[in-house]
Design a protein around this motif. Structure first.
Motif, PDB file in Angstrom:
ATOM      1  N   GLY A 146      14.647 -28.265  -4.197  1.00  0.00           N
ATOM      2  CA  GLY A 146      14.384 -28.102  -2.766  1.00  0.00           C
ATOM      3  C   GLY A 146      15.245 -29.043  -1.947  1.00  0.00           C
ATOM      4  N   ILE A 147      15.393 -30.293  -2.435  1.00  0.00           N
ATOM      5  CA  ILE A 147      16.181 -31.281  -1.677  1.00  0.00           C
ATOM      6  C   ILE A 147      17.638 -30.834  -1.594  1.00  0.00           C
ATOM      7  N   MET A 148      18.197 -30.443  -2.745  1.00  0.00           N
ATOM      8  CA  MET A 148      19.610 -30.049  -2.721  1.00  0.00           C
ATOM      9  C   MET A 148      19.795 -28.786  -1.886  1.00  0.00           C
ATOM     10  N   THR A 149      18.875 -27.802  -2.067  1.00  0.00           N
ATOM     11  CA  THR A 149      18.996 -26.558  -1.301  1.00  0.00           C
ATOM     12  C   THR A 149      18.984 -26.869   0.184  1.00  0.00           C
ATOM     13  N   ALA A 150      18.009 -27.679   0.597  1.00  0.00           N
ATOM     14  CA  ALA A 150      17.846 -27.931   2.032  1.00  0.00           C
ATOM     15  C   ALA A 150      18.950 -28.831   2.581  1.00  0.00           C
ATOM     16  N   LEU A 151      19.257 -29.929   1.873  1.00  0.00           N
ATOM     17  CA  LEU A 151      20.275 -30.839   2.402  1.00  0.00           C
ATOM     18  C   LEU A 151      21.656 -30.185   2.401  1.00  0.00           C
ATOM     19  N   SER A 194      22.350 -27.209   2.886  1.00  0.00           N
ATOM     20  CA  SER A 194      22.536 -26.144   3.867  1.00  0.00           C
ATOM     21  C   SER A 194      22.079 -26.569   5.262  1.00  0.00           C
ATOM     22  N   PHE A 195      20.969 -27.333   5.345  1.00  0.00           N
ATOM     23  CA  PHE A 195      20.528 -27.813   6.665  1.00  0.00           C
ATOM     24  C   PHE A 195      21.528 -28.817   7.209  1.00  0.00           C
ATOM     25  N   VAL A 196      22.025 -29.682   6.334  1.00  0.00           N
ATOM     26  CA  VAL A 196      22.827 -30.802   6.798  1.00  0.00           C
ATOM     27  C   VAL A 196      24.276 -30.617   6.347  1.00  0.00           C
ATOM     28  N   ASP A 197      24.758 -29.383   6.489  1.00  0.00           N
ATOM     29  CA  ASP A 197      26.150 -29.135   6.103  1.00  0.00           C
ATOM     30  C   ASP A 197      27.061 -29.395   7.313  1.00  0.00           C
ATOM     31  N   PHE A 198      28.319 -29.104   7.158  1.00  0.00           N
ATOM     32  CA  PHE A 198      29.300 -29.389   8.202  1.00  0.00           C
ATOM     33  C   PHE A 198      28.856 -28.804   9.546  1.00  0.00           C
ATOM     34  N   PHE A 226       8.843 -29.198   0.911  1.00  0.00           N
ATOM     35  CA  PHE A 226       9.297 -30.590   0.942  1.00  0.00           C
ATOM     36  C   PHE A 226      10.777 -30.662   1.334  1.00  0.00           C
ATOM     37  N   GLY A 227      11.584 -29.851   0.647  1.00  0.00           N
ATOM     38  CA  GLY A 227      13.026 -29.872   0.931  1.00  0.00           C
ATOM     39  C   GLY A 227      13.310 -29.500   2.381  1.00  0.00           C
ATOM     40  N   CYS A 228      12.614 -28.455   2.870  1.00  0.00           N
ATOM     41  CA  CYS A 228      12.903 -27.968   4.231  1.00  0.00           C
ATOM     42  C   CYS A 228      12.406 -28.953   5.284  1.00  0.00           C
ATOM     43  N   VAL A 229      11.239 -29.565   5.055  1.00  0.00           N
ATOM     44  CA  VAL A 229      10.730 -30.522   6.045  1.00  0.00           C
ATOM     45  C   VAL A 229      11.670 -31.737   6.101  1.00  0.00           C
ATOM     46  N   LEU A 230      12.152 -32.166   4.933  1.00  0.00           N
ATOM     47  CA  LEU A 230      13.108 -33.277   4.903  1.00  0.00           C
ATOM     48  C   LEU A 230      14.396 -32.901   5.654  1.00  0.00           C
ATOM     49  N   GLY A 231      14.915 -31.706   5.348  1.00  0.00           N
ATOM     50  CA  GLY A 231      16.131 -31.245   6.023  1.00  0.00           C
ATOM     51  C   GLY A 231      15.900 -31.097   7.524  1.00  0.00           C
ATOM     52  N   GLY A 232      14.720 -30.568   7.899  1.00  0.00           N
ATOM     53  CA  GLY A 232      14.393 -30.396   9.316  1.00  0.00           C
ATOM     54  C   GLY A 232      14.315 -31.748  10.027  1.00  0.00           C
ATOM     55  N   ALA A 233      13.698 -32.733   9.352  1.00  0.00           N
ATOM     56  CA  ALA A 233      13.562 -34.067   9.961  1.00  0.00           C
ATOM     57  C   ALA A 233      14.941 -34.689  10.174  1.00  0.00           C
ATOM     58  N   LEU A 234      15.830 -34.500   9.200  1.00  0.00           N
ATOM     59  CA  LEU A 234      17.182 -35.054   9.355  1.00  0.00           C
ATOM     60  C   LEU A 234      17.940 -34.340  10.477  1.00  0.00           C
ATOM     61  N   THR A 235      17.682 -33.044  10.625  1.00  0.00           N
ATOM     62  CA  THR A 235      18.336 -32.298  11.703  1.00  0.00           C
ATOM     63  C   THR A 235      17.846 -32.803  13.060  1.00  0.00           C
ATOM     64  N   VAL A 236      16.539 -33.082  13.150  1.00  0.00           N
ATOM     65  CA  VAL A 236      15.991 -33.662  14.385  1.00  0.00           C
ATOM     66  C   VAL A 236      16.670 -35.007  14.655  1.00  0.00           C
ATOM     67  N   ALA A 237      16.831 -35.812  13.589  1.00  0.00           N
ATOM     68  CA  ALA A 237      17.470 -37.127  13.746  1.00  0.00           C
ATOM     69  C   ALA A 237      18.900 -36.975  14.271  1.00  0.00           C
ATOM     70  N   LEU A 238      19.633 -35.983  13.746  1.00  0.00           N
ATOM     71  CA  LEU A 238      21.017 -35.762  14.205  1.00  0.00           C
ATOM     72  C   LEU A 238      21.034 -35.403  15.694  1.00  0.00           C
ATOM     73  N   THR A 239      20.065 -34.570  16.101  1.00  0.00           N
ATOM     74  CA  THR A 239      20.001 -34.187  17.522  1.00  0.00           C
ATOM     75  C   THR A 239      19.719 -35.415  18.381  1.00  0.00           C
ATOM     76  N   ILE A 240      18.793 -36.253  17.911  1.00  0.00           N
ATOM     77  CA  ILE A 240      18.445 -37.463  18.675  1.00  0.00           C
ATOM     78  C   ILE A 240      19.667 -38.376  18.804  1.00  0.00           C
ATOM     79  N   VAL A 241      20.372 -38.567  17.688  1.00  0.00           N
ATOM     80  CA  VAL A 241      21.558 -39.426  17.730  1.00  0.00           C
ATOM     81  C   VAL A 241      22.591 -38.843  18.709  1.00  0.00           C
ATOM     82  N   GLY A 242      22.765 -37.524  18.669  1.00  0.00           N
ATOM     83  CA  GLY A 242      23.693 -36.869  19.595  1.00  0.00           C
ATOM     84  C   GLY A 242      23.270 -37.098  21.045  1.00  0.00           C
ATOM     85  N   ALA A 243      21.964 -36.964  21.296  1.00  0.00           N
ATOM     86  CA  ALA A 243      21.448 -37.120  22.662  1.00  0.00           C
ATOM     87  C   ALA A 243      21.601 -38.564  23.146  1.00  0.00           C
TER      88      ALA A 243
END
Lengths: 139, 411
Positions: free
Chosen positions: B10-15, B17-21, B227-244
């Motif tokens: 789940g972690i590899m699948t989500a990270l 693809s969620f946190v790709d380029f 688990f994988g998707c919630v982790l990936g989603g949380a990191l995506t939220v973090a990226l948005t926050i850092v961008g903002a």
């Protein structure tokens, strides 16, 4: 059939001609000014970071290179572009700001490792960003 | 311990693809333009992908049928072949984009030629796919991707407005400011679709079969996907926050991977920079592996050819040739100097347009009691799956027109 081919070729030639000498409207120029201003501000953030001395030498050199490449990409987009008066003056200003940003980026690339030169470059780059942003607001 | 290690799929699948380029640059751009206002597509995308992965994993385990076998059975040969061709094209495009990102990160890490390093690095990655068992591939690349947590730490260190974040998680129908509603919708669709990349589902459902999951493992299937998707989603939220936080106040619209990486490192010093680079490298590599393997899985499953890491390469020659070939084409694109960000924009948008063609057959199979027996969808699963199908169809219809009108979101 031959007629259809010649129409297709003519359309293609016109399209290509349009690509190399595009006529920019105010939205297009505004977008270019925004890109120039954004890149200048991005460079400002990078110079601030260099000032903290947390960067590695490899990252500093490579990122400066990417910033210069990005500017080159922006300049290519404006090559051969035209605008009707009075937008032509703003387009010219955008080109000038890009030119100045290019020269500051070259200075930055050779100033990496010489922190005393960075504040001067940062000031000039921020002024370029502000000028581009002000020109955009004036559109 | 074994069940805990199963989470790495789940972690590899989500990270990967969620946190790709695409996602790294795209979400930071959305933060830079709209602040926290586009956090809701991240939440929606996370729910959608949990539903999709769980369903695809359950169908794979119970029916022993991965995605493209189902597409062929449900859509028919001709329709299925069209979906397969489009999917292969997208997979290749995405793999090239990810490897382009790898070249950039390697250049940032070493200062040496990114292209040359990328060729050597991809050869090493290819060797690792060839030599390692599936479980070890997901463990190594999945766990290495956890270095991306540095972006979450950065987001916290920047002291974001928590009320603003909470408000951003609730859907807003308009942009409430420049660059306007069309850009807002483009980024909403783009974020949603970047979270639902096709290849991640194909990789995940094939992985469930590779790992020989049984119907008794279905609770684990849900836990791994969630688990994988919630982790990936949380990191995506973090990226948005850092961008903002890092870009919006300065009027920066980031278009460079190096700038987005730098933003993650800003509050954390040199260790933060190195972790951000390492995490980005791991995630992009994971995504390249997922896409390359998905290319092999798709064709072999569609034509019922031998596939999988359990078989030695000579017993699954088409599978081996396809994943290796996809990596090779990706490296060639990097060497040719194709801009990875352009490829990413195309793959995200066209991926969304294609998504209903694979999502719908999976949903139908999951509701088929004759195939699924007692593991058939519950009413709530079907209702949620149906709602997501409607959302996916809307996003699919809007993706390409919005890309054209907004010039891929350029403000």
């Amino acid at each position: 059939m031959r007629g259809e081919i010649s129409i297709a070729v003519t359309v293609l030639m016109l399209a290509l001609a349009g690509c190399s000498h595009s006529n920019l409207d105010s939205t297009g120029i505004s977008s270019q000014l925004r890109a120039t201003s954004s890149l200048a501000m991005e460079t400002g953030v990078f110079i601030d970071y260099l000032g903290t001395r947390h960067s590695t030498a490899a990252f500093a050199r490579s990122h400066a290179e990417y910033l210069a490449q990005e500017l080159e990409e922006q300049r290519r987009k404006l090559e051969g572009a035209r605008a009707a008066p009075p937008l032509d003056r703003t387009l010219e200003l955008c080109r000038r700001e890009q030119e100045q940003l290019g020269s500051e980026l070259r200075r930055l690339q050779s100033a990496i490792g010489h922190p005393e030169e960075l504040p001067g470059i940062a000031r000039k780059i921020r002024a370029i960003g502000d000028a581009a942003a002000a020109a955009r607001e004036g559109l | 311990m074994k069940k805990l290690l199963a989470l790495t799929l789940g972690i590899m699948t989500a990270l990967g693809s969620f946190v790709d380029f695409g996602q790294i640059v795209f979400t930071m751009q959305s933060g830079a333009l709209f602040g926290y206002r586009l956090l809701w597509p991240v939440a929606l995308g996370t729910i959608a992908i949990i539903i999709y992965l769980e369903m695809a994993g359950r169908v794979a385990v119970v029916a022993r049928e991965p995605v493209f076998s189902i597409v062929r059975n449900r859509v028919g040969y001709r329709g299925g072949l069209l979906v397969l061709i489009a999917s292969q094209f997208l997979t290749m495009l995405t793999c090239a984009a990810e490897l382009g990102g790898v070249a950039i990160v390697l250049h940032l890490l070493t200062g040496w030629s990114g292209k040359a390093l990328c060729v050597a690095f991809t050869a090493m990655v290819g060797a690792s796919i060839g030599l390692l068992q599936f479980q070890w591939i997901e463990r190594i690349y999945g766990l290495a991707g956890l270095a991306m947590i540095v972006f979450a730490v950065s987001a916290i260190r920047l002291h974001p407005d928590l009320h603003g974040i909470a408000r951003g998680l609730a859907p807003h129908l308009t942009a409430a400011g420049p660059p306007g509603n069309l850009h807002y919708y483009f980024f909403a669709v783009g974020i949603f679709s970047a979270m639902l990349m096709e290849y991640e589902v194909h990789f995940y459902s094939s992985g469930a079969i590779e790992e020989d999951w049984k119907p008794s493992d279905l609770t684990q299937n849900f836990a791994v996907a969630a688990f994988g998707c919630v982790l990936g989603g949380a990191l995506t939220v973090a990226l948005t926050i850092v961008g903002a936080m890092a870009f919006l106040p300065k009027g920066i619209y980031p278009v460079l991977l190096s700038t987005t990486t730098l933003a993650g490192a800003l509050p954390l010093g040199r260790a933060g920079l190195l972790l951000a680079l390492a995490g980005t490298l791991a995630c992009l590599t994971g995504a390249a592996i997922e896409t390359a393997m998905a290319a092999g899985y798709n064709v072999c499953q569609f034509y019922n050819l031998p596939w999988g890491k359990k078989l030695p390469p000579h017993k699954a020659p088409v599978f081996t040739a396809l994943w290796a070939g996809t990596l090779a084409v990706g490296v060639l694109a990097v060497v040719a100097g194709v801009r990875p960000l352009t490829l990413v924009n195309l793959s995200v948008v066209f991926g969304m347009a294609l998504m209903p063609m694979t999502y719908y057959p999976i949903l139908r199979t999951a509701t088929d009691r004759g195939v699924m027996g007692r593991h058939v969808n519950r009413k709530i699963d079907t209702a949620l799956g149906g709602v997501m199908l409607v959302l996916i169809a809307i996003a699919a219809a809007a993706a390409i027109p919005l890309m054209i009108v907004t010039r891929s979101g350029t403000p």
